[in-house]
Write a protein that holds these residues in place. Structure first.
Motif, short mmCIF file in Angstrom:
data_model
loop_
_atom_site.label_atom_id
_atom_site.label_comp_id
_atom_site.label_asym_id
_atom_site.label_seq_id
_atom_site.Cartn_x
_atom_site.Cartn_y
_atom_site.Cartn_z
N UNK A 24 51.93 40.66 27.30
CA UNK A 24 52.49 39.31 27.15
C UNK A 24 51.43 38.23 27.19
N UNK A 25 50.36 38.46 27.96
CA UNK A 25 49.31 37.44 28.04
C UNK A 25 48.13 37.73 27.10
N UNK A 26 48.17 38.86 26.42
CA UNK A 26 47.08 39.24 25.50
C UNK A 26 46.77 38.14 24.48
N UNK A 27 47.78 37.48 23.89
CA UNK A 27 47.46 36.42 22.93
C UNK A 27 46.66 35.26 23.54
N UNK A 28 46.82 35.01 24.83
CA UNK A 28 46.11 33.91 25.49
C UNK A 28 44.66 34.27 25.76
N UNK A 29 44.35 35.57 25.77
CA UNK A 29 43.01 36.03 26.12
C UNK A 29 42.25 36.60 24.92
N UNK A 30 42.86 36.57 23.75
CA UNK A 30 42.17 37.04 22.56
C UNK A 30 42.48 38.46 22.14
N UNK A 31 43.60 39.00 22.60
CA UNK A 31 44.02 40.32 22.17
C UNK A 31 44.15 41.30 23.32
N UNK A 32 44.70 42.47 23.00
CA UNK A 32 44.97 43.48 24.04
C UNK A 32 43.70 43.99 24.71
N UNK A 33 42.68 44.29 23.90
CA UNK A 33 41.44 44.82 24.48
C UNK A 33 40.78 43.80 25.39
N UNK A 34 40.73 42.56 24.93
CA UNK A 34 40.10 41.50 25.72
C UNK A 34 40.88 41.28 27.02
N UNK A 35 42.21 41.30 26.95
CA UNK A 35 43.04 41.13 28.14
C UNK A 35 42.75 42.24 29.15
N UNK A 52 43.86 28.10 27.44
CA UNK A 52 45.10 28.74 27.02
C UNK A 52 45.96 29.12 28.22
N UNK A 53 45.35 29.69 29.25
CA UNK A 53 46.10 30.08 30.45
C UNK A 53 46.68 28.86 31.15
N UNK A 54 45.95 27.75 31.11
CA UNK A 54 46.46 26.51 31.70
C UNK A 54 47.65 25.98 30.89
N UNK A 58 50.36 27.44 33.00
CA UNK A 58 50.21 26.37 34.00
C UNK A 58 49.38 26.81 35.21
N UNK A 59 48.34 27.62 34.95
CA UNK A 59 47.42 28.01 36.02
C UNK A 59 46.32 26.94 36.05
N UNK A 60 46.12 26.27 37.19
CA UNK A 60 45.11 25.21 37.25
C UNK A 60 43.72 25.71 36.86
N UNK A 61 43.04 24.98 35.98
CA UNK A 61 41.70 25.40 35.55
C UNK A 61 40.73 25.59 36.71
N UNK A 62 40.88 24.81 37.77
CA UNK A 62 40.00 24.95 38.92
C UNK A 62 40.06 26.33 39.56
N UNK A 63 41.21 27.00 39.44
CA UNK A 63 41.32 28.36 39.97
C UNK A 63 40.67 29.37 39.04
N UNK A 64 40.64 29.05 37.76
CA UNK A 64 40.13 30.00 36.76
C UNK A 64 38.64 29.87 36.52
N UNK A 65 38.06 28.71 36.82
CA UNK A 65 36.65 28.48 36.52
C UNK A 65 35.75 29.18 37.52
N UNK A 66 36.20 29.28 38.74
CA UNK A 66 35.39 29.90 39.78
C UNK A 66 35.03 31.33 39.43
N UNK A 67 33.79 31.69 39.71
CA UNK A 67 33.35 33.06 39.47
C UNK A 67 34.03 33.99 40.47
N UNK A 68 34.37 35.21 40.03
CA UNK A 68 34.89 36.19 41.00
C UNK A 68 33.84 36.42 42.09
N UNK A 69 34.28 36.74 43.28
CA UNK A 69 33.36 36.95 44.39
C UNK A 69 32.38 38.07 44.06
N UNK A 70 31.11 37.77 44.18
CA UNK A 70 30.07 38.77 43.92
C UNK A 70 29.88 39.62 45.16
#
Length: 85
Positions: A24-35, A52-54, A58-70
């Motif tokens: 369902x979210x594949x189109x927002x991320x550029x396809x199934x493989x990318x998702x 696109x996710x925002x 409606x996911x706030x960009x501030x939550x998505x911009x942060x790098x995953x914890x290294x």
């Protein structure tokens, strides 16, 4: 204060809230493989994906911009070294 969730956790939480599957979210991320790569943390989110996710979920960009914890480990000299994935 609460710590911000990891970007992928935020996406998965919204998917769960709305009963969405990866396909369902594949189109927002550029396809199934990318998702698949994004959700398994093998690929970082790009600005168009974040936008696109925002706009669609409606996911706030501030939550998505942060790098995953290294993940780090200490070296013999006492310095932190990033682990390879």
């Amino acid at each position: 204060a609460f710590a911000k969730p990891d970007p992928i956790d935020a996406i998965q939480f919204r998917m769960e809230q709305q009963g969405l599957k990866q396909k369902d979210i594949a189109p927002y991320l550029g396809g199934k493989n990318r998702a698949s790569e994004v959700l398994s943390r093998k690929r970082s989110l790009t600005l168009p994906m974040i936008r696109s996710l925002y706009e669609k979920l409606d996911i706030p960009p501030g939550l998505l911009i942060r790098e995953p914890a290294a993940k780090y480990r200490m070296t013999r000299t006492g310095k932190r070294r990033k682990l390879k994935r």
